[in-house]
Scaffold this active site. Structure first.
Site, PDB file in Angstrom:
ATOM      1  N   HIS A  72      31.212  41.937  28.471  1.00 41.98           N
ATOM      2  CA  HIS A  72      31.738  43.415  28.885  1.00 41.98           C
ATOM      3  C   HIS A  72      32.522  43.910  27.709  1.00 41.98           C
ATOM      4  O   HIS A  72      33.489  42.999  26.946  1.00 41.98           O
ATOM      5  CB  HIS A  72      32.899  42.581  29.804  1.00 41.98           C
ATOM      6  CG  HIS A  72      32.759  42.487  31.384  1.00 41.98           C
ATOM      7  ND1 HIS A  72      33.190  41.250  32.145  1.00 41.98           N
ATOM      8  CD2 HIS A  72      31.977  43.259  31.978  1.00 41.98           C
ATOM      9  CE1 HIS A  72      32.258  41.720  33.382  1.00 41.98           C
ATOM     10  NE2 HIS A  72      31.785  42.399  33.125  1.00 41.98           N
ATOM     11  N   GLU A  75      36.064  43.028  25.843  1.00 44.40           N
ATOM     12  CA  GLU A  75      36.236  41.163  25.608  1.00 44.40           C
ATOM     13  C   GLU A  75      35.697  40.560  24.654  1.00 44.40           C
ATOM     14  O   GLU A  75      35.209  40.220  24.378  1.00 44.40           O
ATOM     15  CB  GLU A  75      35.861  40.447  27.066  1.00 44.40           C
ATOM     16  CG  GLU A  75      36.745  41.117  28.564  1.00 44.40           C
ATOM     17  CD  GLU A  75      35.841  40.948  29.837  1.00 44.40           C
ATOM     18  OE1 GLU A  75      35.216  40.017  30.149  1.00 44.40           O
ATOM     19  OE2 GLU A  75      35.631  41.016  30.696  1.00 44.40           O
ATOM     20  N   HIS A 201      33.596  34.976  29.034  1.00 45.25           N
ATOM     21  CA  HIS A 201      34.964  36.822  29.271  1.00 45.25           C
ATOM     22  C   HIS A 201      36.635  36.461  29.349  1.00 45.25           C
ATOM     23  O   HIS A 201      36.456  35.011  29.021  1.00 45.25           O
ATOM     24  CB  HIS A 201      34.427  36.655  30.956  1.00 45.25           C
ATOM     25  CG  HIS A 201      33.288  37.189  31.231  1.00 45.25           C
ATOM     26  ND1 HIS A 201      32.995  38.581  31.634  1.00 45.25           N
ATOM     27  CD2 HIS A 201      31.797  36.822  31.293  1.00 45.25           C
ATOM     28  CE1 HIS A 201      31.807  38.244  32.115  1.00 45.25           C
ATOM     29  NE2 HIS A 201      31.012  37.033  31.565  1.00 45.25           N
ATOM     30  N   GLU A 274      36.761  32.633  31.624  1.00 42.14           N
ATOM     31  CA  GLU A 274      37.698  33.293  31.651  1.00 42.14           C
ATOM     32  C   GLU A 274      38.385  32.464  30.542  1.00 42.14           C
ATOM     33  O   GLU A 274      39.248  32.269  31.255  1.00 42.14           O
ATOM     34  CB  GLU A 274      38.439  33.721  32.742  1.00 42.14           C
ATOM     35  CG  GLU A 274      37.490  34.284  33.475  1.00 42.14           C
ATOM     36  CD  GLU A 274      36.863  35.801  33.657  1.00 42.14           C
ATOM     37  OE1 GLU A 274      37.694  36.596  32.307  1.00 42.14           O
ATOM     38  OE2 GLU A 274      35.850  35.881  33.826  1.00 42.14           O
TER      39      GLU A 274
HETATM   40  O1  PAY Z   1      31.167  35.266  38.723  1.00 34.78           O
HETATM   41  O2  PAY Z   1      32.955  35.990  39.280  1.00 34.78           O
HETATM   42  C1  PAY Z   1      32.389  35.795  38.188  1.00 34.78           C
HETATM   43  C2  PAY Z   1      33.012  37.368  37.032  1.00 34.78           C
HETATM   44  C3  PAY Z   1      33.679  37.289  37.443  1.00 34.78           C
HETATM   45  C4  PAY Z   1      34.361  38.609  36.049  1.00 34.78           C
HETATM   46  C5  PAY Z   1      33.588  39.600  36.876  1.00 34.78           C
HETATM   47  O3  PAY Z   1      34.553  40.055  37.444  1.00 34.78           O
HETATM   48  O4  PAY Z   1      32.921  39.514  35.585  1.00 34.78           O
HETATM   49  C6  PAY Z   1      35.737  38.216  36.096  1.00 34.78           C
HETATM   50  C7  PAY Z   1      36.544  39.496  35.320  1.00 34.78           C
HETATM   51  C8  PAY Z   1      36.053  39.491  33.757  1.00 34.78           C
HETATM   52  O5  PAY Z   1      36.166  39.101  33.005  1.00 34.78           O
HETATM   53  O6  PAY Z   1      35.256  40.284  34.012  1.00 34.78           O
HETATM   54  C9  PAY Z   1      38.290  39.483  35.336  1.00 34.78           C
HETATM   55  C10 PAY Z   1      38.638  39.920  34.196  1.00 34.78           C
HETATM   56  C11 PAY Z   1      40.124  39.924  33.696  1.00 34.78           C
HETATM   57  C12 PAY Z   1      38.615  41.760  34.748  1.00 34.78           C
HETATM   58  O7  PAY Z   1      38.001  42.584  34.551  1.00 34.78           O
HETATM   59  O8  PAY Z   1      39.378  41.650  36.065  1.00 34.78           O
HETATM   60 ZN    ZN Z   2      34.434  39.993  31.893  1.00 37.35          ZN
END
Ligand code: PAY
Ligand code: ZN
Length: 316
Positions: A72, A75, A201, A274
């Site tokens: 991402h 990040e 992340h 995270e």
């Molecule tokens: O495998 O559950 C997973 C991935 C979770 C992450 C995702 O959504 O890809 C969580 C988010 C991230 O790092 O992109 C959390 C952050 C705070 C967001 O953008 O919501």
């Molecule tokens: Zn992410």
């Protein structure tokens, strides 16, 4: 021509500085590292992979570990985490016996920026855009583009304007394709050499494991014993960095994530970390000042060391 970070953030590495750091590592530790491109991003930037091992130029029969950062774009702290791991396991080799032992007995792969196009775009206007996706069309969310249960179950969108756009098909993003092909290429003599993987992340201070696509702890291809290994190692690492350990879907359901594919396609023990901060308002959580880099990457040193120690066996 790489973009610069705004003031207060100049301690972060932009793409050019990251590449310079990787090349400097090659200069300083030629025998311990091998730098290669696994292919190009959508905008034609190289996706760099650094391998750390004794006899790094030779493919030895040792368990392999993969760290990926910056799927991402916004990040940015995760790029610093990958660079920290590289520094620890190269600079520390000569003086730290634990590090030497891990480097001698494993092959450690680090891909510090899976999404360099997005990362550069995020800072290109001189202020942060809070950009998450890659730069293909309106952008695909790489972590919804992986090919296991792609688009099956929720947490991704079919709309190109969405933050979690899964793309028109699994692996439609060049960046996920390249990492997929790299991982598929580590099957030697029918055996996947990569045993463990962390995808870094920000933010929320969590340690996550498969599956993301279903709330169930066990599901096709993931039995109760395996689920217990994921949880056991996840909790042990969390005890060291004070993150919260949980199954990925306990955060929210996500289909097409990297962890689900790594596990399903290759039985790689694949986690998402995270990083800092634990919570934030709006998008501020993605932009801690550069003074946070040193403490918040060092915070993971012992969890990373434990993780590497388990790459040749499952925790009991
Ligand atoms: O495998 O559950 C997973 C991935 C979770 C992450 C995702 O959504 O890809 C969580 C988010 C991230 O790092 O992109 C959390 C952050 C705070 C967001 O953008 O919501
Ligand atoms: Zn992410």
């Amino acid at each position: 021509n790489a973009q610069d970070f705004p003031s207060g953030y100049t301690g972060y590495h932009n793409h050019r500085e990251m590449v310079a750091e990787l090349n400097q590592t090659v200069t300083d530790h030629g025998a311990l590292v091998k730098l290669s491109s696994i292919g190009k991003s959508y905008e034609n930037r190289d996706l760099w992979a650094l391998k750390i091992s004794d006899n790094a130029g030779t493919d030895e029969n040792e368990p392999e570990v993969l760290f990926t950062c910056n799927q991402h774009a916004r990040e940015h702290l995760t790029v610093e985490m990958c660079l920290r791991i590289i520094k620890q396991y190269t600079d520390g080799y000569a003086t730290n016996p634990t590090i030497k032992n891990l480097v001698d007995s494993r092959e450690i792969w680090v891909i510090p920026s899976v999404n360099p196009d997005g990362a550069e775009y995020d800072i290109a206007s001189g202020t942060f855009r809070a950009w998450r996706k890659n730069r293909q069309g309106q952008g695909t969310d790489p972590n919804r583009n992986w090919g296991y249960q792609w688009g099956c179950c929720g947490g991704s969108s079919g709309s190109p304007s969405s933050e979690t756009y899964r793309g028109p098909s699994a692996f439609s993003a060049p960046e996920t394709q390249r990492v997929r092909d790299f991982v598929n290429g580590r099957v030697v003599g029918g055996v996947q050499q990569i045993k463990t993987h962390i995808d870094w992340h920000t933010y929320s201070e969590l340690i996550l494991w498969p599956y993301g696509y279903t709330y169930n702890d066990t599901a096709p291809g993931l039995d109760a014993t395996q689920a217990n290994v994921f949880a056991t190692l996840g909790r042990r690492m969390a005890a060291l960095n004070n993150y919260t350990p949980q199954q990925s879907s306990d955060l929210y359901v996500t289909d097409g994530s990297v962890n689900d594919w790594m596990w399903n396609a290759h039985k790689i023990w694949s986690y998402t970390f995270e990083m800092y901060p634990k919570s934030a308002s709006g998008t501020s959580g993605f932009y801690p000042r550069d003074t946070a880099i040193a403490p918040q990457t060092a915070r993971n040193d012992s969890a990373v060391e434990l993780f590497l120690s388990y790459s040749d066996c499952a925790p009991r």
